[in-house]
Design a protein around this motif. Structure first.
Motif, PDB file in Angstrom:
ATOM      1  N   ASP A 128      27.190  53.092  76.092  1.00  0.00           N
ATOM      2  CA  ASP A 128      26.930  54.502  75.799  1.00  0.00           C
ATOM      3  C   ASP A 128      27.595  54.852  74.472  1.00  0.00           C
ATOM      4  O   ASP A 128      28.342  54.053  73.905  1.00  0.00           O
ATOM      5  CB  ASP A 128      27.486  55.387  76.925  1.00  0.00           C
ATOM      6  CG  ASP A 128      26.821  56.752  77.000  1.00  0.00           C
ATOM      7  OD1 ASP A 128      26.042  57.100  76.095  1.00  0.00           O
ATOM      8  OD2 ASP A 128      27.113  57.486  77.961  1.00  0.00           O
ATOM      9  N   ALA A 129      27.300  56.027  73.986  1.00  0.00           N
ATOM     10  CA  ALA A 129      27.924  56.562  72.775  1.00  0.00           C
ATOM     11  C   ALA A 129      27.811  58.077  72.858  1.00  0.00           C
ATOM     12  O   ALA A 129      27.011  58.610  73.629  1.00  0.00           O
ATOM     13  CB  ALA A 129      27.231  56.037  71.523  1.00  0.00           C
ATOM     14  N   ALA A 130      28.599  58.765  72.068  1.00  0.00           N
ATOM     15  CA  ALA A 130      28.551  60.228  72.036  1.00  0.00           C
ATOM     16  C   ALA A 130      27.126  60.671  71.678  1.00  0.00           C
ATOM     17  O   ALA A 130      26.461  60.023  70.865  1.00  0.00           O
ATOM     18  CB  ALA A 130      29.545  60.763  71.009  1.00  0.00           C
ATOM     19  N   PRO A 131      26.659  61.765  72.276  1.00  0.00           N
ATOM     20  CA  PRO A 131      25.281  62.220  72.024  1.00  0.00           C
ATOM     21  C   PRO A 131      24.942  62.388  70.543  1.00  0.00           C
ATOM     22  O   PRO A 131      23.850  62.009  70.107  1.00  0.00           O
ATOM     23  CB  PRO A 131      25.201  63.558  72.767  1.00  0.00           C
ATOM     24  CG  PRO A 131      26.228  63.450  73.842  1.00  0.00           C
ATOM     25  CD  PRO A 131      27.333  62.612  73.262  1.00  0.00           C
ATOM     26  N   GLN A 132      25.877  62.914  69.755  1.00  0.00           N
ATOM     27  CA  GLN A 132      25.576  63.111  68.332  1.00  0.00           C
ATOM     28  C   GLN A 132      25.439  61.781  67.598  1.00  0.00           C
ATOM     29  O   GLN A 132      24.656  61.656  66.649  1.00  0.00           O
ATOM     30  CB  GLN A 132      26.607  64.025  67.652  1.00  0.00           C
ATOM     31  CG  GLN A 132      28.013  63.466  67.575  1.00  0.00           C
ATOM     32  CD  GLN A 132      28.871  63.767  68.803  1.00  0.00           C
ATOM     33  OE1 GLN A 132      28.376  64.070  69.884  1.00  0.00           O
ATOM     34  NE2 GLN A 132      30.179  63.671  68.642  1.00  0.00           N
ATOM     35  N   VAL A 133      26.173  60.767  68.035  1.00  0.00           N
ATOM     36  CA  VAL A 133      26.072  59.440  67.428  1.00  0.00           C
ATOM     37  C   VAL A 133      24.739  58.791  67.820  1.00  0.00           C
ATOM     38  O   VAL A 133      24.049  58.200  66.977  1.00  0.00           O
ATOM     39  CB  VAL A 133      27.272  58.555  67.833  1.00  0.00           C
ATOM     40  CG1 VAL A 133      27.076  57.107  67.400  1.00  0.00           C
ATOM     41  CG2 VAL A 133      28.554  59.123  67.255  1.00  0.00           C
ATOM     42  N   ARG A 134      24.376  58.914  69.082  1.00  0.00           N
ATOM     43  CA  ARG A 134      23.085  58.373  69.524  1.00  0.00           C
ATOM     44  C   ARG A 134      21.937  59.044  68.773  1.00  0.00           C
ATOM     45  O   ARG A 134      20.990  58.386  68.349  1.00  0.00           O
ATOM     46  CB  ARG A 134      22.916  58.535  71.034  1.00  0.00           C
ATOM     47  CG  ARG A 134      23.889  57.690  71.831  1.00  0.00           C
ATOM     48  CD  ARG A 134      23.608  57.650  73.323  1.00  0.00           C
ATOM     49  NE  ARG A 134      23.634  58.948  73.959  1.00  0.00           N
ATOM     50  CZ  ARG A 134      22.575  59.568  74.477  1.00  0.00           C
ATOM     51  NH1 ARG A 134      21.381  59.017  74.439  1.00  0.00           N
ATOM     52  NH2 ARG A 134      22.697  60.749  75.043  1.00  0.00           N
ATOM     53  N   ASP A 172      31.983  52.198  75.320  1.00  0.00           N
ATOM     54  CA  ASP A 172      31.598  53.343  74.489  1.00  0.00           C
ATOM     55  C   ASP A 172      31.513  52.844  73.052  1.00  0.00           C
ATOM     56  O   ASP A 172      32.523  52.467  72.456  1.00  0.00           O
ATOM     57  CB  ASP A 172      32.632  54.459  74.616  1.00  0.00           C
ATOM     58  CG  ASP A 172      32.263  55.704  73.844  1.00  0.00           C
ATOM     59  OD1 ASP A 172      31.482  55.613  72.871  1.00  0.00           O
ATOM     60  OD2 ASP A 172      32.752  56.780  74.207  1.00  0.00           O
ATOM     61  N   THR A 174      30.691  54.554  70.401  1.00  0.00           N
ATOM     62  CA  THR A 174      30.783  55.635  69.427  1.00  0.00           C
ATOM     63  C   THR A 174      31.520  55.210  68.160  1.00  0.00           C
ATOM     64  O   THR A 174      31.044  55.442  67.050  1.00  0.00           O
ATOM     65  CB  THR A 174      31.482  56.868  70.049  1.00  0.00           C
ATOM     66  OG1 THR A 174      30.717  57.302  71.185  1.00  0.00           O
ATOM     67  CG2 THR A 174      31.605  58.000  69.051  1.00  0.00           C
ATOM     68  N   ASP A 175      32.672  54.583  68.316  1.00  0.00           N
ATOM     69  CA  ASP A 175      33.499  54.213  67.171  1.00  0.00           C
ATOM     70  C   ASP A 175      33.553  52.705  66.939  1.00  0.00           C
ATOM     71  O   ASP A 175      34.457  52.217  66.252  1.00  0.00           O
ATOM     72  CB  ASP A 175      34.923  54.749  67.361  1.00  0.00           C
ATOM     73  CG  ASP A 175      34.958  56.263  67.423  1.00  0.00           C
ATOM     74  OD1 ASP A 175      34.269  56.900  66.604  1.00  0.00           O
ATOM     75  OD2 ASP A 175      35.657  56.811  68.300  1.00  0.00           O
TER      76      ASP A 175
END
Length: 194
Positions: A128-134, A172, A174-175
């Motif tokens: 998964d990743a943060a919605p804004q990153v996706r 995650d 995201t980063d």
């Protein structure tokens, strides 16, 4: 060994799963491409997205179309959730997916591979990743600023089919960059199994 990588749209599943399969010398199963193939076949044949029986009939034919470049078109992207929501379509494709994974040494990615398609997977990943990153990844991938809004709608429509296996390892991204995610999964795959 079978590795299942699941998660929402735009989390990087396809890219990560292909890279993991390459690193381990495994075969790669893109379940999303199978649903896109059914969607593309339905669009070409003029089959309504509410006609579950005709969509399920297209599933066998569509399974051979997963290399078609048009699978990632905005038209298919917009309709794929409407096709994938039908249990008859999911059952038809699940048979092909299970047959592929039963041969072993494979990485399968999608929404419910570890929980539904192949719960026997030795390693299950929830990516998964943060919605804004996706959303940003999807815009970059498609070159369409409207892809971010479409992703939010897709998340809403896909919610019923997106199932995290209870024993999945959550990552995650995201980063993390691609190499970091791949390294983590390959490391997990190489750990001794009980």
């Amino acid at each position: 060994m079978v590795i299942a990588i699941d998660g929402p749209a735009g989390a990087g599943k396809s890219t990560v799963a292909r890279a993991v399969a390459d690193r381990l010398g495994f075969r790669y199963l893109d379940t999303g491409a199978m649903y896109r193939a059914v969607t593309l076949a339905a669009l070409r044949a003029g089959v309504d997205s509410d006609d579950a029986a005709r969509l399920a009939d297209l599933a066998d034919l569509a399974a051979t179309m997963t290399a078609d470049a048009r699978l990632r078109s905005p038209e298919v992207e917009q309709s794929v959730s409407l096709v994938a929501r039908h249990p008859q379509v999911r059952q038809a494709l699940r048979r092909a997916q299970r047959a592929f994974l039963a041969e072993g040494d494979a990485v399968g990615e999608g929404r419910d591979v570890g929980a539904v398609v192949w719960p026997e997977a030795e390693l299950k990943i929830w990516l998964d990743a943060a919605p804004q990153v996706r959303a940003a990844r999807r815009v970059l991938e498609q070159g369409d600023p409207g892809a971010a809004a479409a992703l939010a709608e897709r998340d809403r429509r896909d919610a019923a089919q997106t199932v995290k296996a209870p024993d999945a390892v959550a990552i995650d991204s995201t980063d993390l960059d691609l190499d970091e995610v791949v390294e983590r999964i390959v490391g997990l795959a190489r750990e001794p199994r009980p």
